[in-house]
Design an enzyme around this catalytic site. Structure first.
Site, PDB file in Angstrom:
ATOM      1  N   HIS A 378      24.101 -67.384  83.668  1.00 18.89           N
ATOM      2  CA  HIS A 378      24.192 -68.439  82.692  1.00 18.89           C
ATOM      3  C   HIS A 378      24.361 -68.044  81.217  1.00 18.89           C
ATOM      4  CE1 HIS A 378      24.342 -72.964  81.501  1.00 18.89           C
ATOM      5  NE2 HIS A 378      24.181 -72.293  80.446  1.00 18.89           N
ATOM      6  N   GLU A 379      23.477 -67.582  80.747  1.00 21.59           N
ATOM      7  CA  GLU A 379      23.230 -67.012  79.322  1.00 21.59           C
ATOM      8  C   GLU A 379      24.234 -65.859  79.210  1.00 21.59           C
ATOM      9  OE1 GLU A 379      21.586 -69.065  77.458  1.00 21.59           O
ATOM     10  OE2 GLU A 379      20.418 -69.970  79.219  1.00 21.59           O
ATOM     11  N   HIS A 382      27.825 -67.304  78.573  1.00 20.91           N
ATOM     12  CA  HIS A 382      27.946 -67.684  77.305  1.00 20.91           C
ATOM     13  C   HIS A 382      28.409 -66.708  76.342  1.00 20.91           C
ATOM     14  CE1 HIS A 382      26.736 -71.907  77.479  1.00 20.91           C
ATOM     15  NE2 HIS A 382      25.603 -71.596  77.985  1.00 20.91           N
ATOM     16  N   TYR A 393      31.209 -75.671  71.080  1.00 22.99           N
ATOM     17  CA  TYR A 393      30.087 -76.195  71.803  1.00 22.99           C
ATOM     18  C   TYR A 393      29.717 -77.534  71.197  1.00 22.99           C
ATOM     19  CZ  TYR A 393      25.594 -75.205  74.185  1.00 22.99           C
ATOM     20  OH  TYR A 393      24.802 -75.348  75.384  1.00 22.99           O
ATOM     21  N   GLU A 402      29.430 -75.046  78.927  1.00 22.96           N
ATOM     22  CA  GLU A 402      28.285 -75.167  79.851  1.00 22.96           C
ATOM     23  C   GLU A 402      28.449 -75.166  81.168  1.00 22.96           C
ATOM     24  OE1 GLU A 402      24.875 -75.279  79.887  1.00 22.96           O
ATOM     25  OE2 GLU A 402      25.041 -74.651  77.669  1.00 22.96           O
ATOM     26  N   ASP A 475      22.534 -83.990  72.194  1.00 15.32           N
ATOM     27  CA  ASP A 475      22.951 -82.835  73.191  1.00 15.32           C
ATOM     28  C   ASP A 475      24.386 -82.342  72.772  1.00 15.32           C
ATOM     29  OD1 ASP A 475      22.966 -80.897  75.099  1.00 15.32           O
ATOM     30  OD2 ASP A 475      23.673 -82.426  76.753  1.00 15.32           O
ATOM     31  N   HIS A 480      25.242 -80.839  78.106  1.00 17.03           N
ATOM     32  CA  HIS A 480      24.720 -80.361  79.541  1.00 17.03           C
ATOM     33  C   HIS A 480      24.611 -81.393  80.143  1.00 17.03           C
ATOM     34  CE1 HIS A 480      22.492 -77.386  76.456  1.00 17.03           C
ATOM     35  NE2 HIS A 480      22.649 -76.822  77.788  1.00 17.03           N
TER      36      HIS A 480
HETATM   37 ZN   LIG Z   1      23.921 -72.991  78.539  1.00  9.86          ZN
END
Ligand SMILES: [Zn+2]
Length: 555
Positions: A378-379, A382, A393, A402, A475, A480
């Site tokens: 996931h990271e 990005h 974002y 996301e 958020d 998310h």
């Molecule tokens: Zn993320």
């Protein structure tokens, strides 16, 4: 590599109180102050008009060049809505893909200054026929004259930006400022887009838009990409699952201290390396070193988080290389850097625009977050996104950012369609919190943050009927939460065509079609077109994509 940097604006005040030691820990950002600014702002959707033109009878050119793409756009102003393309478009990149197609990406510009978020991509097939054009342009610019000169200096803009986000004295990197046209609140501002990056309990990778005329902050958002948000609590850390890992490490000879071993992997051709650093429970980046051991076996409890970060980084690197022919996050072999033991009991992992950072968890909610292969994927995704579509974002584009991170998380960690199932601590599991998000059944997971939950049903949505309309200060507009809607579409598509094809189609959409302000509906178009490119019009793969998005209510 991280640099220690003292912000000039704050240096003067630090000198006045020179007897007080410099605080190397960032101060938490006052989020209520930020929210009052952002809550009153509205994103100007009309200044960024999406389009997708497909040619039934494509025009053939002598070559797939940017000048031929411009010729096409000049002849087709009515179809695309882009007036005077030769005056208003600048070539950003030209990309060839494995199907022999060529994608010419333009940025909209006025007097040579880039318009934030406005990109146009022209697509040639392998026979140099221009088959489609997509993107977003600001259609008000053709009618409104924008004065692209600045009344304030870059330095003044930097200072305004730093104070607007309460930047601490120590920044992770020197702030950058880019001169842009920023369409916001029905007006085209000429602005400095300032990027400010710092660590702390609330780390920041802020983008601040400072009006180049008035010097006022027009807009700002934190682009730091969290795995999720959980407040730190006190508790004791635990070691990661006891798996045996094979690692690529480097033997280091040091004067006086003999032979040591570093978590540094130089074994991959054309890759700068995979490096794992020890943040030593600190936010201070000045004394971070490569993770070192006295023997080639990293078997202490303290080693475990680093072992998993190092191992998982390599797994994700290999996934992108083998499945998509992508050499590292930037496609050009950039070093993959991870920091473990970040902060104390820190319940988070993040990509800060340059590297991954993993907290140890508080032992109650999370164990060390590097234990999750899906978290690492996931990271790192990005990072891939910031070098491809660069999805902004916030709001729907942020939810797509996301969602793509979750989808590739689930594709790399392919034992299930859950996110974060390997990083939950026993107490959280006992409370029924066994994962962070679910692609297969989003509704089965409770939105644990009450501020977010208040904007919807209280569980993660799997349909547009359940979309959470959240302001930017919660958020980033629900990045998310609403990501679960497109996550579920991906899951449904994957059930029909399998993970491998899902990955091919999604990677193509991300790298070839999506632009920074793309929304859910454009994502559907991009993913459908990618399925058509790869498997043909009317193929079962295209049908699976169409029905997946139908099922979640995205048209
Ligand atoms: Zn993320």
């Amino acid at each position: 590599m991280k640099k220690k940097l003292i912000a000039p604006v704050l240096l003067s005040s630090a000198l006045l109180v020179g007897s007080i030691p410099v605080n190397v820990f960032a101060q938490p950002v006052n989020s209520s102050e930020i929210s009052s600014v952002q809550a009153s702002k509205e994103w100007n959707e009309k200044a960024s008009v999406p389009f997708f033109v497909k040619e039934k009878v494509a025009e053939k050119f002598s070559s797939s060049s940017s000048s031929n793409a411009l010729n096409y756009l000049k002849k087709n102003e009515d179809k695309t809505g882009i007036k005077n393309p030769d005056k208003h478009l600048k070539v950003k990149s030209i990309q060839k893909d494995e199907l022999g197609m060529t994608h010419v990406r333009f940025t909209q510009a006025i007097n040579g200054v880039n318009v934030e978020g406005s990109e146009v991509i022209a697509h040639f097939n392998k026979n140099h026929e221009l088959v489609s054009v997509n993107g977003r342009t600001n259609q008000t610019l053709a009618f409104e004259a924008v004065d692209t000169t600045a009344s304030i200096s870059r330095e003044a803009a930097l200072q305004a930006a730093l104070s607007s986000v309460n930047a601490p004295e120590e920044l992770t990197y020197e702030p950058t400022a880019e001169f842009v046209v920023y369409p916001f609140e029905k007006k085209n501002h000429t602005a400095y887009k300032v990027n400010v990056n710092f660590m702390g309990d609330e780390p920041g990778n802020w983008f601040v838009y400072v009006d180049a005329k008035s010097g006022k902050v027009i807009d700002k958002f934190n682009g730091l990409m969290h795995a999720d948000e959980h407040k730190t609590q006190t508790g004791s850390g635990k070691g990661v699952h006891g798996d045996h890992r094979e690692l690529h490490i480097t033997r280091v000879k040091e004067e006086n201290s003999g032979t040591k071993f570093a978590l540094a992997d130089y074994s991959h051709e054309n890759l700068e390396g995979i490096f794992t650093y020890d943040a030593t429970s600190d936010w201070d980046s000045s004394n971070d070193t490569l993770y070192m051991g006295n023997s080639a076996a990293f078997i202490s409890d303290y080693d475990r988080a680093a072992v998993d970060a190092h191992y998982n980084s390599e797994k994700v690197y290999e996934y992108y290389l083998n499945e998509h022919g992508r050499n590292s996050l930037d496609g050009e072999g950039m070093a993959i850097n991870s920091y473990v033991h970040m902060g104390v009991d820190y319940n988070n992992a993040f990509w800060n625009g340059r590297y991954m950072a993993y907290g140890d968890g508080d032992g109650e909610f999370f164990i060390p977050l590097s234990a999750g292969l899906d978290v690492a994927a996931h990271e790192m995704t990005h990072g891939v996104i910031s070098h491809t579509a660069n999805l902004a974002y916030r709001n729907q584009s942020g939810a797509l950012n996301e969602s793509f991170a979750d989808v590739f998380g689930a594709l790399v960690d392919d034992s299930d369609w859950e996110m974060g199932e390997d990083i939950m601590a026993p107490a959280a599991k006992a409370d029924g919190v066994t994962r962070l998000r679910s692609l297969s059944n989003p509704n089965s997971v409770i939105v644990s943050n009450p501020q977010r939950a208040a904007y919807g049903s209280g569980v993660y949505p799997d349909h547009m009927d359940e979309f959470y309309n959240m302001p930017l200060n919660v958020d980033n507009g629900g990045v998310h939460v609403n990501s679960s809607i497109t996550n579920h579409a991906a899951y449904l598509i994957g059930q029909e065509i399998g993970r491998e094809k899902l990955g091919k189609i999604y990677y193509r959409a991300l790298s070839v079609y999506l632009t920074s302000n793309s929304n859910f509906s454009e994502a559907r178009q991009a993913i459908v077109q990618s399925a058509i490119d790869l498997y043909g019009e009317g193929s079962e793969e295209e049908a699976a994509v169409q029905s997946g998005f139908d099922a979640v209510g995205i048209q």
